[in-house]
Design an enzyme around this catalytic site. Structure first.
Site, PDB file in Angstrom:
ATOM      1  CG  ASN A 169      -0.428  -0.121   2.501  1.00 33.98           C
ATOM      2  OD1 ASN A 169       0.737  -0.482   2.628  1.00 33.98           O
ATOM      3  ND2 ASN A 169      -1.195   0.173   3.516  1.00 33.98           N
ATOM      4  CD  GLU A 264       5.337  -0.482  13.123  1.00 31.63           C
ATOM      5  OE1 GLU A 264       4.121  -0.563  13.397  1.00 31.63           O
ATOM      6  OE2 GLU A 264       6.166   0.012  13.905  1.00 31.63           O
ATOM      7  CB  CYS A 298      -1.459   0.014   8.545  1.00 30.02           C
ATOM      8  SG  CYS A 298      -0.461   1.490   8.550  1.00 30.02           S
TER       9      CYS A 298
HETATM   10  P1  NAP Z   1       1.389  -8.950   3.250  1.00 28.48           P
HETATM   11  O1  NAP Z   1       0.584  -9.846   2.396  1.00 28.48           O
HETATM   12  O2  NAP Z   1       1.704  -9.387   4.642  1.00 28.48           O
HETATM   13  O3  NAP Z   1       2.734  -8.670   2.444  1.00 28.48           O
HETATM   14  C1  NAP Z   1       3.708  -7.805   2.950  1.00 28.48           C
HETATM   15  C2  NAP Z   1       5.039  -8.136   2.338  1.00 28.48           C
HETATM   16  O4  NAP Z   1       5.443  -9.447   2.739  1.00 28.48           O
HETATM   17  C3  NAP Z   1       5.046  -8.163   0.815  1.00 28.48           C
HETATM   18  O5  NAP Z   1       6.262  -7.620   0.374  1.00 28.48           O
HETATM   19  C4  NAP Z   1       4.979  -9.648   0.501  1.00 28.48           C
HETATM   20  O6  NAP Z   1       5.518  -9.971  -0.749  1.00 28.48           O
HETATM   21  C5  NAP Z   1       5.849 -10.198   1.604  1.00 28.48           C
HETATM   22  N1  NAP Z   1       5.688 -11.608   1.902  1.00 28.48           N
HETATM   23  C6  NAP Z   1       4.655 -12.437   1.624  1.00 28.48           C
HETATM   24  N2  NAP Z   1       4.903 -13.675   2.101  1.00 28.48           N
HETATM   25  C7  NAP Z   1       6.114 -13.631   2.700  1.00 28.48           C
HETATM   26  C8  NAP Z   1       6.916 -14.566   3.386  1.00 28.48           C
HETATM   27  N3  NAP Z   1       6.546 -15.825   3.571  1.00 28.48           N
HETATM   28  N4  NAP Z   1       8.105 -14.157   3.874  1.00 28.48           N
HETATM   29  C9  NAP Z   1       8.511 -12.885   3.723  1.00 28.48           C
HETATM   30  N5  NAP Z   1       7.798 -11.951   3.071  1.00 28.48           N
HETATM   31  C10 NAP Z   1       6.609 -12.310   2.571  1.00 28.48           C
HETATM   32  O7  NAP Z   1       0.691  -7.515   3.385  1.00 28.48           O
HETATM   33  P2  NAP Z   1       0.102  -6.603   2.233  1.00 28.48           P
HETATM   34  O8  NAP Z   1      -1.146  -7.225   1.699  1.00 28.48           O
HETATM   35  O9  NAP Z   1       1.173  -6.215   1.267  1.00 28.48           O
HETATM   36  O10 NAP Z   1      -0.276  -5.280   3.064  1.00 28.48           O
HETATM   37  C11 NAP Z   1      -1.471  -5.167   3.767  1.00 28.48           C
HETATM   38  C12 NAP Z   1      -1.243  -5.409   5.254  1.00 28.48           C
HETATM   39  O11 NAP Z   1      -0.175  -4.594   5.707  1.00 28.48           O
HETATM   40  C13 NAP Z   1      -2.453  -4.996   6.085  1.00 28.48           C
HETATM   41  O12 NAP Z   1      -2.677  -5.967   7.071  1.00 28.48           O
HETATM   42  C14 NAP Z   1      -2.009  -3.676   6.709  1.00 28.48           C
HETATM   43  O13 NAP Z   1      -2.671  -3.361   7.895  1.00 28.48           O
HETATM   44  C15 NAP Z   1      -0.566  -3.921   6.894  1.00 28.48           C
HETATM   45  N6  NAP Z   1       0.159  -2.661   7.011  1.00 28.48           N
HETATM   46  C16 NAP Z   1       0.678  -2.315   8.231  1.00 28.48           C
HETATM   47  C17 NAP Z   1       1.341  -1.116   8.377  1.00 28.48           C
HETATM   48  C18 NAP Z   1       1.911  -0.723   9.698  1.00 28.48           C
HETATM   49  O14 NAP Z   1       2.808   0.093   9.690  1.00 28.48           O
HETATM   50  N7  NAP Z   1       1.454  -1.260  10.809  1.00 28.48           N
HETATM   51  C19 NAP Z   1       1.487  -0.249   7.279  1.00 28.48           C
HETATM   52  C20 NAP Z   1       0.951  -0.625   6.056  1.00 28.48           C
HETATM   53  C21 NAP Z   1       0.292  -1.845   5.927  1.00 28.48           C
HETATM   54  P3  NAP Z   1       4.542 -10.333  -2.000  1.00 28.48           P
HETATM   55  O15 NAP Z   1       3.829  -9.094  -2.336  1.00 28.48           O
HETATM   56  O16 NAP Z   1       5.476 -10.785  -3.042  1.00 28.48           O
HETATM   57  O17 NAP Z   1       3.624 -11.424  -1.519  1.00 28.48           O
END
Ligand code: NAP
Length: 496
Positions: A169, A264, A298
């Protein structure tokens, strides 16, 4: 345009290269990963599917490069970061274009993300020279039983190789929020960008190359997280992981070795509205907080907990504002744009249907075309509905009517998440008590939750994270303290 001009060397044919050892490379896998445009639902870009062998090589060069980087004067590290920030801002247009195409970010917001990222890098450089330019001096006689025979000097030293994994995002901003602190602190950096957002990240990394950072210091490995993620996060060459994303982070924290983690993760930020709140202010913040970037933030407002006596009035005000939101493609800078993937849209729809079945009041008709979901306010949501607890990451917002403030605090604290929350009231004393009672990393008083400004501490508790971000906290987290103790043969008292 993305992939042209100074960025021409980062693409070969229709596939973007990965970055390692100071060069743009094709993966020996011969395979690529497609990035589907959320708006057209057609393949927009392709990136390399890197192999485990390529990850191994990157880790080796990152280790070597870090050793000489740590010996580079702090002011020189800062100078290079300032240069990278300026180059990034200069090339904001092609990077923003990639954000529009890969993650359907509204055009203006995409530009803002790049500019904000440049500012963040510069701030890291400024904060780093001050923070890392000083250490502590301790004397032994302040602890009982000791004479002044020991002087202790402390300084902050880098951790080594930092692995950065941002989410889709804010792929550029949340990448640089890890890269800037890591580099100023003397670490090397391996970036695994999110697949949706990878092309924007590759352009951003090229700006660091153009600034003249030494080869091997920054690398960018592309590929699906589900395929290379475990190999990266469990790699023995990694000395620190800074991850932002969803539940994946919980799994990573269980598998990672004995290294510092900055996690995070998700949130279910509650907005508690008291009887005396300025309802126009609340409605404006709910729109901004709940529907910006189609709720894919988030810190989006993810549940409204409003005192029953003002609920009708608030719902009417929010409804009127929802009706004015524009819905359509990101290129037209619409407020509501398609969510990132079909599976996300299906998940959001599942939450909506569950709420429908269980009797929530729909303030608008539910409408979806492809990945585009029209903004939806759900009133009279009850705790037995999934939407009361789960993070939709879409333009759907539940309202739970509460009989007392305690009920609101109870709902907020019963969540697995604890990222941020907000409270609206004109009574600052009440607001402080509620803030203290809310089990979240941050509480905003009279404003929607937000991650910025980027130097503010930012942290989640419970399933929302480990550690704290924000520029100063990230620099501290990516260093450790080293002490040198001078032992004197006799006590020495200055001017004594
Ligand atoms: P995600 O599915 O957890 O993916 C995040 C990152 O992890 C991506 O780069 C993804 O790569 C990678 N990834 C996936 N599987 C992995 C594994 N087994 N090992 C290591 N890395 C892996 O999250 P998202 O859909 O991109 O983002 C949405 C989530 O992020 C929401 O839950 C949101 O609340 C959270 N978020 C939190 C914050 C905060 O600061 N607290 C800020 C922004 C977003 P791929 O894309 O290649 O799968």
């Amino acid at each position: 345009m993305a992939g042209t001009g100074v960025f021409a060397e980062i693409i070969e044919g229709e596939v973007y290269k990965y970055y390692a050892d100071g060069e743009w490379k094709l993966s020996s896998s011969g395979k690529s990963v497609s990035i589907v445009n959320p708006t057209t639902r057609k393949t927009q870009y392709k990136v390399q599917a890197c192999t485990q062998e390529e990850v191994n090589k990157v880790m080796e060069t990152a280790k070597v490069a870090q050793k000489s980087w740590a010996k580079t004067p702090l002011w020189k590290r800062a100078e290079l970061l300032h240069k990278a920030a300026a180059i990034l801002k200069e090339h904001k247009a092609p990077i923003a274009e990639a954000l529009v195409k890969e993650i359907a970010k509204p055009a203006k917001d995409a530009v803002t993300e790049v500019v904000r990222s440049g500012d963040l890098i510069s701030y890291c450089a400024e904060e780093g020279v001050r923070l890392l330019g000083q250490g502590a001096f301790l004397v032994s006689d302040s602890f009982p039983g000791n004479e002044r025979t020991k002087y202790c000097l402390t300084s902050k030293i880098p951790l080594g190789v930092v692995l950065a994994i941002p989410p889709f995002n804010y792929p550029v901003n949340l990448a640089v929020s890890k890269i800037g602190p890591a580099l100023i602190a003397g670490n090397s950096l391996v970036l695994k960008p999110p697949t949706q957002g990878a092309v924007a990240c590759l352009h951003m990394v090229h700006c660091f190359q153009l600034a003249g950072f030494p080869k091997g210091l920054i690398s960018c490995i592309t590929g699906k997280g589900s395929e290379i993620g475990d190999f990266l996060t469990m790699h023995p060459g990694v000395n620190c992981i800074s991850f932002t994303g969803g539940d994946t982070g919980i799994a990573i924290s269980k598998k990672a070795g004995m290294i510092p983690l900055q996690m995070e993760l998700g949130g279910k930020d509650a907005c508690i509205v008291l009887e005396d709140a300025d309802l126009d202010l609340v409605a404006a913040n709910i729109i901004k907080g709940g529907f910006s970037y189609s709720g894919q933030r988030c810190t989006a407002v993810k549940v409204i907990l409003v005192i029953e006596s003002v609920a009708d009035s608030l719902v009417e005000k929010v409804k009127a504002k929802v009706a004015k939101l524009t819905v359509g493609p990101p290129e037209d800078d619409c407020d509501i744009t398609p969510v990132v993937s079909e599976s996300s849209a299906n998940f959001i729809e599942g939450l909506v249907m569950d709420a429908k079945q269980k009797g929530a009041t729909f303030c608008q008709e539910y409408k979806r075309e492809g990945n585009l979901i029209w903004p939806l306010l759900l009133d009279h949501v009850r705790p037995d509905m999934r939407i009361a607890w789960e993070e939709p990451f879409g333009p759907v917002l539940p309202v739970i009517r509460i009989g007392s403030v305690e009920e609101g605090i109870h709902h907020c604290n019963a969540s697995n998440f604890g990222l941020q929350g907000c409270v609206f009231t004109k009574d600052i004393n009440k607001a402080m008590l509620i803030s203290d009672a809310m089990e979240t990393g941050t509480v905003q008083i009279n404003s929607a939750p937000a991650r910025g400004p980027d130097h503010f501490p930012f942290q989640g508790i419970k399933d929302s994270g480990i550690g704290s971000q924000g520029i100063t906290n990230s620099i501290n987290m990516m260093t450790k303290v080293k002490s040198t103790v001078i032992n004197l043969p006799t006590p020495s008292y200055t001017m004594g």
